[in-house]
Design an enzyme around this catalytic site. Structure first.
Site, short mmCIF file in Angstrom:
data_model
loop_
_atom_site.label_atom_id
_atom_site.label_comp_id
_atom_site.label_asym_id
_atom_site.label_seq_id
_atom_site.Cartn_x
_atom_site.Cartn_y
_atom_site.Cartn_z
CB THR A 40 22.53 -7.24 -2.58
OG1 THR A 40 23.15 -6.01 -2.88
CG2 THR A 40 22.37 -8.28 -3.65
CG ASN A 92 18.36 -9.23 -13.77
OD1 ASN A 92 18.78 -9.50 -14.92
ND2 ASN A 92 18.70 -8.17 -12.69
CE1 TYR A 157 27.65 -12.97 -15.59
CE2 TYR A 157 28.29 -13.20 -17.62
CZ TYR A 157 27.54 -12.54 -16.82
OH TYR A 157 26.26 -12.03 -17.20
#
Length: 250
Positions: A40, A92, A157
């Site tokens: 990122t 992922n 989540y």
């Protein structure tokens, strides 16, 4: 599908700078794939590229923020122009913003849904046309045991991972005739730098819930990814494979 210079199958692994993602990238390299990973930040990307190129100069990395639609479209377009269509796509990358539901802020909910669910949608959407044109591929989404069992403090989540598994099944049905499989892997508790930092009493509480009495290793998740990417798994699609030491037996 295959790198013209090396004749290796091409794999894209998002969130590959550490932990499970890095283990997956290294495992695929060991099995003969050319791997391009994402991080990122520029610094994370530079570090990842350096680590991957120790294993072979053909490997690469680029910055990808799957929460940003415009950045995903631009980054994936650049990836396709440089490397071509991947044969394996491993989704992922993800985040956590844990909080009890009654205290959860809107941004904690939205950030996790936007990254962990909508982010996978964005990556798949940006790659789906070249994959269909190639008439071959493996999409492997990294879910979590929490998507099945739930967990206090992780409503956001859990919802995102449950949604990811629904996305996996539906997309698998749409593109199965194009020789593209779509599967998910749901890890349990895996030993990473994040779990290493947990207090001992919390680790003991976790281990008490695992019949095998140990946390999993990143290579055990990576091995499952490698299997789903292989020819041996060509007739498996729309499935979620649980890798959790017996925490959840469904």
């Amino acid at each position: 599908m295959q790198d013209e210079k090396t004749d290796k199958k091409l794999a894209l692994v998002t969130g590959a700078s550490r932990g499970i993602g890095k283990g997956i990238a290294e495992s695929l390299i060991a099995r003969g794939y050319k791997v391009v990973g994402t991080a990122t930040s520029e610094s994370g990307c530079d570090s990842l590229r350096k680590d991957l190129q120790v294993l072979g100069s053909e490997h690469d990395a680029f910055v990808l923020n799957i929460a940003d639609s415009e950045q995903v479209n631009a980054a994936i377009a650049d990836f396709l122009s440089k490397h071509g269509t991947p044969y394996v796509v491993v989704n992922n990358a993800g985040i956590t913003r844990d909080n009890l539901f009654m205290r959860m802020k809107d941004d904690e909910w939205l950030d996790v849904i936007n990254t962990n669910l909508s982010g996978v949608y964005r990556v798949c959407k940006s790659l789906i046309k070249p994959l269909i044109k190639a008439r071959a591929g493996r999409i492997i989404n990294i879910s979590s045991i929490i998507g099945t069992t739930g967990n206090a403090g992780q409503v956001n989540y859990s919802a995102a991972k449950a949604g990811l598994e629904g996305l996996t099944r539906s997309l698998a049905q749409e593109i199965a005739s194009r020789n593209i499989t779509v599967n998910a892997i749901a890890p349990g508790f895996i030993a990473t730098d994040m779990t290493d930092g947990l207090p001992e009493n919390q680790k003991e509480a976790i281990l008490a819930t695992i019949p095998m009495k140990r946390m999993g290793a990143t290579h055990e998740i990576a091995g499952s990814v490698a299997f789903l990417a292989s020819d041996d798994a060509a007739y498996i699609t729309g499935q979620t494979i649980h890798v959790n030491g017996g925490m959840n037996m469904g």
